[in-house]
Scaffold this active site. Structure first.
Site, PDB file in Angstrom:
ATOM      1  N   ASN A   9     -23.176 -57.038  35.966  1.00  0.00           N
ATOM      2  CA  ASN A   9     -24.404 -57.822  36.106  1.00  0.00           C
ATOM      3  C   ASN A   9     -25.440 -56.924  36.796  1.00  0.00           C
ATOM      4  O   ASN A   9     -25.381 -56.718  38.000  1.00  0.00           O
ATOM      5  CB  ASN A   9     -24.099 -59.075  36.948  1.00  0.00           C
ATOM      6  CG  ASN A   9     -25.352 -59.874  37.273  1.00  0.00           C
ATOM      7  OD1 ASN A   9     -26.418 -59.628  36.723  1.00  0.00           O
ATOM      8  ND2 ASN A   9     -25.215 -60.838  38.182  1.00  0.00           N
ATOM      9  N   TRP A  10     -26.364 -56.429  35.988  1.00  0.00           N
ATOM     10  CA  TRP A  10     -27.342 -55.467  36.545  1.00  0.00           C
ATOM     11  C   TRP A  10     -28.438 -56.159  37.344  1.00  0.00           C
ATOM     12  O   TRP A  10     -29.269 -55.511  37.959  1.00  0.00           O
ATOM     13  CB  TRP A  10     -27.974 -54.646  35.418  1.00  0.00           C
ATOM     14  CG  TRP A  10     -27.019 -53.695  34.750  1.00  0.00           C
ATOM     15  CD1 TRP A  10     -25.689 -53.508  35.043  1.00  0.00           C
ATOM     16  CD2 TRP A  10     -27.317 -52.786  33.682  1.00  0.00           C
ATOM     17  NE1 TRP A  10     -25.158 -52.550  34.215  1.00  0.00           N
ATOM     18  CE2 TRP A  10     -26.132 -52.094  33.376  1.00  0.00           C
ATOM     19  CE3 TRP A  10     -28.477 -52.493  32.950  1.00  0.00           C
ATOM     20  CZ2 TRP A  10     -26.073 -51.114  32.370  1.00  0.00           C
ATOM     21  CZ3 TRP A  10     -28.425 -51.535  31.944  1.00  0.00           C
ATOM     22  CH2 TRP A  10     -27.233 -50.852  31.673  1.00  0.00           C
ATOM     23  N   LYS A  11     -28.482 -57.478  37.291  1.00  0.00           N
ATOM     24  CA  LYS A  11     -29.521 -58.248  37.992  1.00  0.00           C
ATOM     25  C   LYS A  11     -30.917 -57.708  37.629  1.00  0.00           C
ATOM     26  O   LYS A  11     -31.123 -57.276  36.502  1.00  0.00           O
ATOM     27  CB  LYS A  11     -29.256 -58.240  39.499  1.00  0.00           C
ATOM     28  CG  LYS A  11     -27.822 -58.685  39.805  1.00  0.00           C
ATOM     29  CD  LYS A  11     -27.583 -59.024  41.233  1.00  0.00           C
ATOM     30  CE  LYS A  11     -26.121 -59.450  41.400  1.00  0.00           C
ATOM     31  NZ  LYS A  11     -25.810 -59.919  42.723  1.00  0.00           N
ATOM     32  N   HIS A  95     -25.322 -68.385  37.976  1.00  0.00           N
ATOM     33  CA  HIS A  95     -25.168 -67.429  39.076  1.00  0.00           C
ATOM     34  C   HIS A  95     -25.796 -68.024  40.336  1.00  0.00           C
ATOM     35  O   HIS A  95     -26.812 -68.721  40.247  1.00  0.00           O
ATOM     36  CB  HIS A  95     -25.843 -66.110  38.715  1.00  0.00           C
ATOM     37  CG  HIS A  95     -25.467 -65.018  39.658  1.00  0.00           C
ATOM     38  ND1 HIS A  95     -26.041 -64.892  40.902  1.00  0.00           N
ATOM     39  CD2 HIS A  95     -24.541 -64.030  39.561  1.00  0.00           C
ATOM     40  CE1 HIS A  95     -25.481 -63.862  41.527  1.00  0.00           C
ATOM     41  NE2 HIS A  95     -24.576 -63.327  40.736  1.00  0.00           N
ATOM     42  N   GLU A  97     -27.626 -66.856  42.391  1.00  0.00           N
ATOM     43  CA  GLU A  97     -29.018 -66.460  42.585  1.00  0.00           C
ATOM     44  C   GLU A  97     -29.964 -67.263  41.687  1.00  0.00           C
ATOM     45  O   GLU A  97     -31.164 -67.331  41.960  1.00  0.00           O
ATOM     46  CB  GLU A  97     -29.172 -64.953  42.347  1.00  0.00           C
ATOM     47  CG  GLU A  97     -28.539 -64.163  43.492  1.00  0.00           C
ATOM     48  CD  GLU A  97     -28.074 -62.771  43.114  1.00  0.00           C
ATOM     49  OE1 GLU A  97     -28.447 -62.269  42.047  1.00  0.00           O
ATOM     50  OE2 GLU A  97     -27.306 -62.195  43.908  1.00  0.00           O
ATOM     51  N   GLU A 182     -17.165 -66.786  42.150  1.00  0.00           N
ATOM     52  CA  GLU A 182     -18.008 -65.916  42.959  1.00  0.00           C
ATOM     53  C   GLU A 182     -18.342 -66.611  44.279  1.00  0.00           C
ATOM     54  O   GLU A 182     -19.337 -67.362  44.354  1.00  0.00           O
ATOM     55  CB  GLU A 182     -19.305 -65.607  42.222  1.00  0.00           C
ATOM     56  CG  GLU A 182     -19.117 -64.804  40.961  1.00  0.00           C
ATOM     57  CD  GLU A 182     -20.254 -63.815  40.749  1.00  0.00           C
ATOM     58  OE1 GLU A 182     -19.955 -62.640  40.537  1.00  0.00           O
ATOM     59  OE2 GLU A 182     -21.424 -64.214  40.824  1.00  0.00           O
ATOM     60  N   GLY A 188     -22.983 -59.370  47.123  1.00  0.00           N
ATOM     61  CA  GLY A 188     -23.947 -58.403  47.650  1.00  0.00           C
ATOM     62  C   GLY A 188     -23.833 -58.164  49.144  1.00  0.00           C
ATOM     63  O   GLY A 188     -24.739 -57.591  49.745  1.00  0.00           O
ATOM     64  N   SER A 228     -18.872 -58.342  45.612  1.00  0.00           N
ATOM     65  CA  SER A 228     -18.563 -57.075  46.290  1.00  0.00           C
ATOM     66  C   SER A 228     -17.352 -56.346  45.700  1.00  0.00           C
ATOM     67  O   SER A 228     -16.599 -55.691  46.419  1.00  0.00           O
ATOM     68  CB  SER A 228     -18.378 -57.298  47.794  1.00  0.00           C
ATOM     69  OG  SER A 228     -19.593 -57.764  48.367  1.00  0.00           O
ATOM     70  N   GLY A 249     -21.631 -56.674  40.382  1.00  0.00           N
ATOM     71  CA  GLY A 249     -23.072 -56.541  40.556  1.00  0.00           C
ATOM     72  C   GLY A 249     -23.437 -55.107  40.910  1.00  0.00           C
ATOM     73  O   GLY A 249     -23.474 -54.222  40.051  1.00  0.00           O
ATOM     74  N   GLY A 250     -23.689 -54.873  42.194  1.00  0.00           N
ATOM     75  CA  GLY A 250     -24.167 -53.571  42.668  1.00  0.00           C
ATOM     76  C   GLY A 250     -23.406 -52.381  42.101  1.00  0.00           C
ATOM     77  O   GLY A 250     -24.016 -51.389  41.659  1.00  0.00           O
TER      78      GLY A 250
END
Ligand code: PGA
Length: 268
Positions: A9-11, A95, A97, A182, A188, A228, A249-250
């Site tokens: 997930n590149w956001k 998600h 977010e 999640e 994150g 994470s 993610g990151g």
């Protein structure tokens, strides 16, 4: 057998050119793996560039959100057929977010804004119903906040998220559904959920699906862990029997790190 799925997930990171370059690097390194599924979920505008870079490889494309109507006066929204047209096979839904900043709607939002942009179970239910007929596979995110976990409400929160999002759907429609557990406090933050605990919650979700729909669905649906995930913790997480993959993610923005995570993945 549930094929292990690793989704990046590149956001809101990477332009089309940058995304195309990262996808190209990944394609050269891990693009031909068929023992697991690898999905990249770039921002909307980078979808065509990433689709081009992945063409001819085994890697798949996913979006990070979608609107439920096929077309219409919905400024700024993207529809299921549009995602299919650029080559998406998956779409992340719910998600934390998009549900609202860390699970809580921004208090400065008015009701009118929230009605469209504060994701909730009702909007998710519409989105899931909208994407399935187009053959798009939803990756439905669920998970509790730290306060909810501390109050012992983890299962209760996830149950109401699942119940609301899947309301009115029947088992036969849900075999391609993917669920991502999640925990909001792990996203994150670098604070990964312990692998045995992540395994326990994923197992609980599987039981819920089996009980609420039918046992075969529980056995079939893939349940990922997200929050994470890094190369250094992926092995332990991905070797848990109830965890069928990861939503990353990151760490998915770094080719080496993401590649290492896929090396930890195995189908079980
Ligand atoms: P993270 O994000 O890996 O950066 O914690 C995961 C996610 O938001 O899906």
């Amino acid at each position: 057998m549930r094929t292990c799925l690793i989704a990046g997930n590149w956001k809101m990171h990477l332009t089309p050119a940058e995304g195309g370059a990262l996808a190209n690097t990944l394609r050269q390194r891990i693009g031909m793996r068929t023992d697991i599924e690898i999905v990249l979920c770039p921002p909307f505008v980078a979808l065509p560039a990433v689709a081009d870079a992945l063409r001819g490889s085994e890697m798949k494309l996913g979006a990070q959100n979608v609107f439920w109507a096929d077309s219409g006066a919905y400024t700024g929204q993207i529809s299921p057929p549009m995602l299919v047209a650029v080559g998406c096979e998956y779409v992340i839904l719910g998600h934390s977010e998009t549900r609202g900043r860390f699970g809580t709607p921004d208090p400065t939002f008015t009701d009118a804004i929230l009605r469209y942009f504060g994701e909730n179970e009702a909007t998710l239910n519409r989105k899931i119903r909208a994407v399935l007929p187009h053959g798009l596979k939803p990756i439905l995110c669920v998970g509790e906040t730290l306060e909810e976990r501390q109050a012992g409400q983890t299962e209760k929160v996830i149950e109401s998220q699942l119940q609301g999002a899947l309301e009115g759907l029947v088992a036969d429609e849900l075999y391609e559904l993917v669920i991502a557990y999640e925990p909001v406090w792990a996203i994150g933050t670098g604070q990964v959920c312990d692998a045995p605990e992540a395994n326990r919650v994923c197992g609980w979700i599987r039981q819920w699906l089996a009980h609420h729909f039918e046992p075969e669905l529980g056995e079939h649906v893939r349940i990922l862990y997200g929050g994470s995930v890094k190369a250094s913790n992926a092995h332990e997480l991905l070797h848990q029997p109830e965890i069928d993959g990861a939503l990353v993610g990151g760490a998915s923005l770094n080719a080496e790190e993401f590649e290492q995570i896929t090396y930890c993945a195995r189908t079980h």
